[in-house]
Design an enzyme around this catalytic site. Structure first.
Site, PDB file in Angstrom:
ATOM      1  N   GLY A 177       0.777  -1.226   0.000  1.00  0.00           N
ATOM      2  CA  GLY A 177       0.000   0.000   0.000  1.00  0.00           C
ATOM      3  C   GLY A 177       0.812   1.279   0.000  1.00  0.00           C
ATOM      4  CB  SER A 203       4.328 -10.638  -5.542  1.00  0.00           C
ATOM      5  OG  SER A 203       4.376  -9.380  -4.888  1.00  0.00           O
ATOM      6  NE  ARG A 204       6.772 -11.115 -13.417  1.00  0.00           N
ATOM      7  CZ  ARG A 204       7.868 -10.540 -13.888  1.00  0.00           C
ATOM      8  NH1 ARG A 204       7.997  -9.231 -13.823  1.00  0.00           N
ATOM      9  NH2 ARG A 204       8.834 -11.259 -14.423  1.00  0.00           N
ATOM     10  CB  ILE A 206      -1.773  -7.577  -8.055  1.00  0.00           C
ATOM     11  CG1 ILE A 206      -0.968  -8.878  -7.960  1.00  0.00           C
ATOM     12  CG2 ILE A 206      -3.225  -7.892  -8.416  1.00  0.00           C
ATOM     13  CD1 ILE A 206      -1.386  -9.792  -6.842  1.00  0.00           C
ATOM     14  CB  THR A 207      -3.815  -3.195  -7.291  1.00  0.00           C
ATOM     15  OG1 THR A 207      -3.275  -3.388  -5.973  1.00  0.00           O
ATOM     16  CG2 THR A 207      -4.834  -4.294  -7.558  1.00  0.00           C
ATOM     17  CB  SER A 208       1.440  -1.695  -6.403  1.00  0.00           C
ATOM     18  OG  SER A 208       2.277  -2.753  -6.841  1.00  0.00           O
ATOM     19  CG  ASP A 265      -6.993  -5.792   1.738  1.00  0.00           C
ATOM     20  OD1 ASP A 265      -6.371  -6.867   1.673  1.00  0.00           O
ATOM     21  OD2 ASP A 265      -6.471  -4.722   2.077  1.00  0.00           O
ATOM     22  CB  SER A 273      -2.506 -14.270   1.194  1.00  0.00           C
ATOM     23  OG  SER A 273      -1.710 -13.940   0.072  1.00  0.00           O
TER      24      SER A 273
END
Length: 499
Positions: A177, A203-204, A206-208, A265, A273
């Site tokens: 975030g 990770s790659r 996703i929403t960032s 969320d 997760s």
């Protein structure tokens, strides 16, 4: 039952098995198949079937009436050649759906029920509609802390699990975030230079505007096989790679593919997760970073403390030594938002460049210090000083160069973007707030992370004094359409409050 000729349909259905049948297929009428039914596909009576959600096609140029089309993922799972005779039948609903219905009614589930649900999900026996029902039930009914533990264990048990053969394997995770918060790429070389084992699967986005893997990819390869990663970690004591090549907690990837479009969320799902991925990756000691701020995922200190207790409960009962730190999430960390700009910040810190962002350096040192104190030979309170020495001596920079070389250095760095736009302060004053969500949105609209050089380059931070016309940040975009999308978003709200 009448056989059909198998056809591969070049559609990426992203974590969902999909089959295609022509409306004029005799089986469509005689067997009562309907769109969104689940079917079983096999190429022989003794073969294990693949389960898929059925879509109906009306165009013979896409699919003939005597053919069965399978999406890319489904075709790969069936594992036979195009043109093979295949058979379809109605799929039996998974028994674990009964537990989902009970969860929808607000009842808690036990360990075996979560395991059966995860087994059916990973075996593609759930449609995305059914997965959405499960996720919404967990979010709306809430999850008891034991349910979070059971879901974490089930997600680990339905995938692969790495074993590095050592009793101390460290890792770090931020719940996210905060744009530009690229501390991992500093912590890994610091910790590895000390000699501790830190195999970092990341990770790659996703929403960032960028995930750690996206930013590391600016410098070197991140798509590496488990065998390649083992070789690197034996030599370098650490790496920073994309976690998608190892089958770690695959249920989590499927749940996320449904969760993100719904903007769900839930705390329980987030904890399961994160911890399932870390346990499956072979971590024994984990540091969790929870940023708190008005536009962060966690808004208040009280909320962060509740989340910390849940992490500690699940981590402790999963056999992992876990520490949670609560950090400042009131604004982006570092100056760059977007893969190439964030990579520049990281290299500046590692090279002890006087222009390096102080906030990124300081936060990385604080977190690296806490991880170094997992080492029984490092006394409590000494970790920060040790991390600072490893950075300022150049040992961390040398380690990062070795890791980059071992993973395969990028052939050429991204070039500066063709389109740049300075966003200026509308009046004199002081920066009183920076909206993390809006800055991230602007950077994504500009093309990040797909265009590595796109994003936002921050020039002013909280409490900085500005005069009218002072550049607050510079927008970077490669393509005119992305540039205009980002400009439009800036005109609506530039993300800065000047007080």
């Amino acid at each position: 039952m009448t056989p059909l000729k198998l056809r591969k349909v070049a559609i990426d259905t992203y974590k969902e098995n999909v089959a295609y049948l022509h409306r004029d297929c005799p089986l469509y009428h005689s067997e009562g198949f309907q769109a969104l039914n689940k079917i079983e596909v096999r190429d022989g009576p003794q073969r294990q079937p693949v389960v898929a959600v059925l879509n109906i096609v009306d165009d013979e140029s896409c699919l003939a009436p005597d053919e069965l089309g399978l999406s890319e993922q489904t075709f790969a799972q069936l594992g036979v050649a195009e043109g093979t005779a295949v058979f379809i039948d109605h799929a039996t609903p998974p028994q674990s759906l009964e537990a989902v219905h009970r969860k929808i009614a607000g009842e808690p589930l036990n360990r075996p029920e979560f395991l059966r649900i995860c087994q059916d999900i990973v075996n593609n026996r759930y449609s995305k509609i059914e997965i959405a029902a499960f996720l919404v039930a967990c979010a709306e009914s809430g999850m008891e802390r034991d349910e979070m533990l059971f879901l974490t264990e089930a997600m680990v048990d339905t995938g692969e699990r790495l074993d590095w053969g050592e009793s101390l394997v460290v890792d770090k995770h931020c719940i996210g975030g905060i744009p530009g918060n690229r501390t991992t790429m500093l912590i890994v070389p610091i910790v590895a230079a000390h000699g501790m084992l830190m195999p970092k699967t990341s990770s790659r986005a996703i929403t960032s505007p960028a995930g750690t893997a996206d930013t590391m990819e600016v410098l070197c390869k991140v798509n590496l096989s488990p065998d390649e990663l083992r070789g690197i970690v034996q030599q370098q004591r650490g790496f920073i790679a994309w976690g998608g090549t190892a089958r770690l907690s695959p249920v989590d990837d499927i749940l996320i593919s449904v969760e993100r479009p719904l903007s769900l969320d839930s705390k329980g799902q987030m904890i399961a997760s994160i911890l399932s991925k870390k346990i499956a990756a072979g971590s024994t000691h984990l540091l969790i970073d929870i940023p708190v701020g008005p536009s962060a995922k966690v808004h208040t200190q009280a909320e962060a403390l509740r989340l910390r207790k849940l992490f500690e409960y699940v981590g402790d009962r999963s056999g992992m030594e876990l520490e949670v730190v609560i950090t400042d999430g009131s604004q982006p960390i570092g100056n760059g938002v977007g893969p190439a700009l964030e990579a520049r910040d990281v290299l500046q810190v590692l090279q002890n460049d006087p222009h390096a962002p102080i906030d990124l350096k300081e936060k990385a040192l604080q977190l690296a210090g806490r991880i170094l104190e997992f080492d029984p030979d490092v006394r409590g309170g000494q970790g920060y000083r040790l991390a600072r020495d490893l950075l300022e001596s150049g040992r961390a920079w040398q380690k990062m160069q070795d890791i980059i070389a071992a993973q395969g250095a990028a052939a050429s760095p991204p070039q500066p973007t063709a389109l740049q736009y300075p966003v200026e302060a509308p009046r004199d004053g002081v920066v009183t707030a920076i909206d993390n969500l809006q800055i991230a949105r602007i950077a994504r609209l500009a093309g990040a992370p797909m265009d590595k050089s796109a994003g936002v380059d921050l020039h002013k931070k909280l409490h900085d004094r500005v005069t009218r016309g002072t550049p607050l940040y510079t927008l970077h975009a490669e393509f005119r359409a992305d540039y205009q999308f980002a400009r439009n978003a800036i005109e609506q709200a530039n993300g800065y409050t000047i007080g």
